[in-house]
Design a protein around this motif. Sequence first.
Motif, PDB file in Angstrom:
ATOM      1  N   ASP A 192       0.873  -1.163   0.000  1.00  0.00           N
ATOM      2  CA  ASP A 192       0.000   0.000   0.000  1.00  0.00           C
ATOM      3  C   ASP A 192       0.919   1.225   0.000  1.00  0.00           C
ATOM      4  O   ASP A 192       2.138   1.089   0.019  1.00  0.00           O
ATOM      5  CB  ASP A 192      -0.889  -0.033   1.259  1.00  0.00           C
ATOM      6  CG  ASP A 192      -2.192   0.734   1.075  1.00  0.00           C
ATOM      7  OD1 ASP A 192      -2.216   1.662   0.233  1.00  0.00           O
ATOM      8  OD2 ASP A 192      -3.175   0.434   1.774  1.00  0.00           O
ATOM      9  N   LYS A 193       0.351   2.413   0.021  1.00  0.00           N
ATOM     10  CA  LYS A 193       1.158   3.641   0.095  1.00  0.00           C
ATOM     11  C   LYS A 193       1.870   3.731   1.449  1.00  0.00           C
ATOM     12  O   LYS A 193       1.432   3.127   2.427  1.00  0.00           O
ATOM     13  CB  LYS A 193       0.269   4.871  -0.103  1.00  0.00           C
ATOM     14  CG  LYS A 193      -0.768   5.033   0.998  1.00  0.00           C
ATOM     15  CD  LYS A 193      -1.764   6.111   0.709  1.00  0.00           C
ATOM     16  CE  LYS A 193      -2.865   6.133   1.755  1.00  0.00           C
ATOM     17  NZ  LYS A 193      -3.715   4.938   1.762  1.00  0.00           N
ATOM     18  N   LYS A 200       2.073   6.536   3.647  1.00  0.00           N
ATOM     19  CA  LYS A 200       1.381   7.827   3.660  1.00  0.00           C
ATOM     20  C   LYS A 200       2.320   8.993   3.951  1.00  0.00           C
ATOM     21  O   LYS A 200       3.091   8.964   4.895  1.00  0.00           O
ATOM     22  CB  LYS A 200       0.255   7.800   4.693  1.00  0.00           C
ATOM     23  CG  LYS A 200      -0.822   8.821   4.410  1.00  0.00           C
ATOM     24  CD  LYS A 200      -2.056   8.585   5.263  1.00  0.00           C
ATOM     25  CE  LYS A 200      -3.166   9.512   4.840  1.00  0.00           C
ATOM     26  NZ  LYS A 200      -4.409   9.233   5.538  1.00  0.00           N
ATOM     27  N   THR A 211       3.921   6.830  -2.773  1.00  0.00           N
ATOM     28  CA  THR A 211       2.711   6.208  -3.310  1.00  0.00           C
ATOM     29  C   THR A 211       2.916   4.691  -3.300  1.00  0.00           C
ATOM     30  O   THR A 211       4.056   4.211  -3.142  1.00  0.00           O
ATOM     31  CB  THR A 211       2.459   6.649  -4.766  1.00  0.00           C
ATOM     32  OG1 THR A 211       3.553   6.166  -5.575  1.00  0.00           O
ATOM     33  CG2 THR A 211       2.350   8.168  -4.892  1.00  0.00           C
ATOM     34  N   ALA A 212       1.845   3.954  -3.500  1.00  0.00           N
ATOM     35  CA  ALA A 212       1.968   2.488  -3.576  1.00  0.00           C
ATOM     36  C   ALA A 212       2.890   2.084  -4.724  1.00  0.00           C
ATOM     37  O   ALA A 212       3.689   1.154  -4.597  1.00  0.00           O
ATOM     38  CB  ALA A 212       0.583   1.862  -3.746  1.00  0.00           C
ATOM     39  N   SER A 249      -4.407  -0.544  -3.267  1.00  0.00           N
ATOM     40  CA  SER A 249      -5.147   0.512  -2.567  1.00  0.00           C
ATOM     41  C   SER A 249      -6.486  -0.049  -2.127  1.00  0.00           C
ATOM     42  O   SER A 249      -7.114  -0.831  -2.844  1.00  0.00           O
ATOM     43  CB  SER A 249      -5.390   1.707  -3.484  1.00  0.00           C
ATOM     44  OG  SER A 249      -6.268   2.620  -2.847  1.00  0.00           O
ATOM     45  N   GLY A 299      -4.612   7.565  -3.837  1.00  0.00           N
ATOM     46  CA  GLY A 299      -3.912   6.716  -4.804  1.00  0.00           C
ATOM     47  C   GLY A 299      -4.767   5.607  -5.386  1.00  0.00           C
ATOM     48  O   GLY A 299      -4.324   4.871  -6.264  1.00  0.00           O
ATOM     49  N   PHE A 300      -6.025   5.505  -4.939  1.00  0.00           N
ATOM     50  CA  PHE A 300      -6.914   4.438  -5.417  1.00  0.00           C
ATOM     51  C   PHE A 300      -7.111   4.519  -6.934  1.00  0.00           C
ATOM     52  O   PHE A 300      -7.073   3.510  -7.629  1.00  0.00           O
ATOM     53  CB  PHE A 300      -8.268   4.554  -4.704  1.00  0.00           C
ATOM     54  CG  PHE A 300      -9.321   3.591  -5.195  1.00  0.00           C
ATOM     55  CD1 PHE A 300      -9.294   2.262  -4.798  1.00  0.00           C
ATOM     56  CD2 PHE A 300     -10.337   4.006  -6.037  1.00  0.00           C
ATOM     57  CE1 PHE A 300     -10.266   1.367  -5.241  1.00  0.00           C
ATOM     58  CE2 PHE A 300     -11.313   3.123  -6.484  1.00  0.00           C
ATOM     59  CZ  PHE A 300     -11.267   1.800  -6.083  1.00  0.00           C
ATOM     60  N   ASP A 331     -11.052   9.183  -7.852  1.00  0.00           N
ATOM     61  CA  ASP A 331     -10.360   9.141  -6.570  1.00  0.00           C
ATOM     62  C   ASP A 331     -10.672  10.440  -5.838  1.00  0.00           C
ATOM     63  O   ASP A 331     -10.129  11.491  -6.176  1.00  0.00           O
ATOM     64  CB  ASP A 331      -8.853   9.034  -6.877  1.00  0.00           C
ATOM     65  CG  ASP A 331      -8.014   8.718  -5.665  1.00  0.00           C
ATOM     66  OD1 ASP A 331      -8.496   8.923  -4.540  1.00  0.00           O
ATOM     67  OD2 ASP A 331      -6.868   8.268  -5.858  1.00  0.00           O
ATOM     68  N   GLU A 347       3.371  -0.946   4.297  1.00  0.00           N
ATOM     69  CA  GLU A 347       2.670   0.346   4.417  1.00  0.00           C
ATOM     70  C   GLU A 347       3.467   1.224   5.372  1.00  0.00           C
ATOM     71  O   GLU A 347       4.379   0.751   6.055  1.00  0.00           O
ATOM     72  CB  GLU A 347       1.248   0.145   4.950  1.00  0.00           C
ATOM     73  CG  GLU A 347       1.173  -0.458   6.342  1.00  0.00           C
ATOM     74  CD  GLU A 347      -0.244  -0.794   6.771  1.00  0.00           C
ATOM     75  OE1 GLU A 347      -1.185  -0.127   6.333  1.00  0.00           O
ATOM     76  OE2 GLU A 347      -0.389  -1.743   7.562  1.00  0.00           O
TER      77      GLU A 347
END
Length: 378
Positions: A10-11, A13, A17-18, A44, A49-50, A91, A290
């Motif tokens: 995942d990203k 945060k 980014t992922a 995501s 970032g989805f 997004d 993450e």
Amino acid sequence: MPLRVLIVPDKFKGSLTAHAAASAIAAGWRKARPADRVEVLPMSDGGDGFGAVLGGLLGARRHYTRTVDAAHRPLRGLWWRDKAAKTAIIDSAGIIGLAMLPAGKFHPFQLDSFGLGKVMQAAVKAGATSGIVGIGGSATNDGGFGMARALGWKFFNKNREELEEWWRLHELADVRPPARSLPWKITVAVDVANPLLGPKGCSRIYGPQKGLRPQDFKLAHKCLGRLASVLKEQHGIDCAKTAGAGAAGGLGFGLMAFAGARMKSGFEVFAHCARLEEKIGRADVVITGEGRMDHQTYMGKGVGQIAQRCRKLGVPCLALAGIILEPARARQLFAQTRALTEITHLKAAQSKAAMHLQQLAGEMAKAFHHSHSSHKSH
């Protein structure tokens, strides 16, 4: 023996980014084990970032639309279009996201989801008949009021004055739908199950991180409560208690109420589009990660879900994170864990995350023995 390695982070945060995290992990692993076959799959579950993740998976094209951010400042809003499937991917974090605003400059009473509605309209105009909207990371707490106004819904008080700010919704007496509703089906990718109102509602749980103060809770709750009750009385719309209604400052509620959306776990949306189980089943080892691994991970959010699926399919799952809280719990879930804070201090872990992540991935690759996956039958 070369390994088949699947990298699904995942990203991180605020740092990576992922996609960037996946690239750094892959670079570190390949340097240590150049013969392995590495597949990169950024993840995501509906937050920031989805759109980029899902757009990439579906081969969708980027589109830009003139719209506004949560503070109504002009914005070129990015969304993705899968032309063949006539699906738009939006997004919210990239349009009305908290990270897009200067810290502390705006109070949530000054912000709304109007800009998102404008992008939804543009997507339909471009020929989309279905939409997938990721709603994590929003700056708003307006229950989707701004988005509804952009879609043509009108809100009046008892003096027949039109309400244009969500903090005045406690005056609400009449809600009028648009002449034509959007002709498309919307799926909302959501990663929380909170209702709209009450102690676990959006204002109390997520409001503070957006700038709501304890003295604001009463008014926020009154406004969203009034919105829900008038919609129920006048239009038979009753979804305030639905799981996910409180996601993204009540945007989950707004999308259900004003756009007929259905809620779906953001992770499930990703897993389906990525054919995740199939990919895990083919791998000898899976690496996820993450920024912050905490109780949400262990309760099955994103990275935790990856670990659970790996366990089900008998594939060892390794995890990399910026920081790991409750490391003993992490070790129960993953075959091996490493945190950037083991090799550097927190500030450097955030500012030079890619470099440190690459280093840790290399160390992990060297430490990983094929015996972990020798029980797998190929």
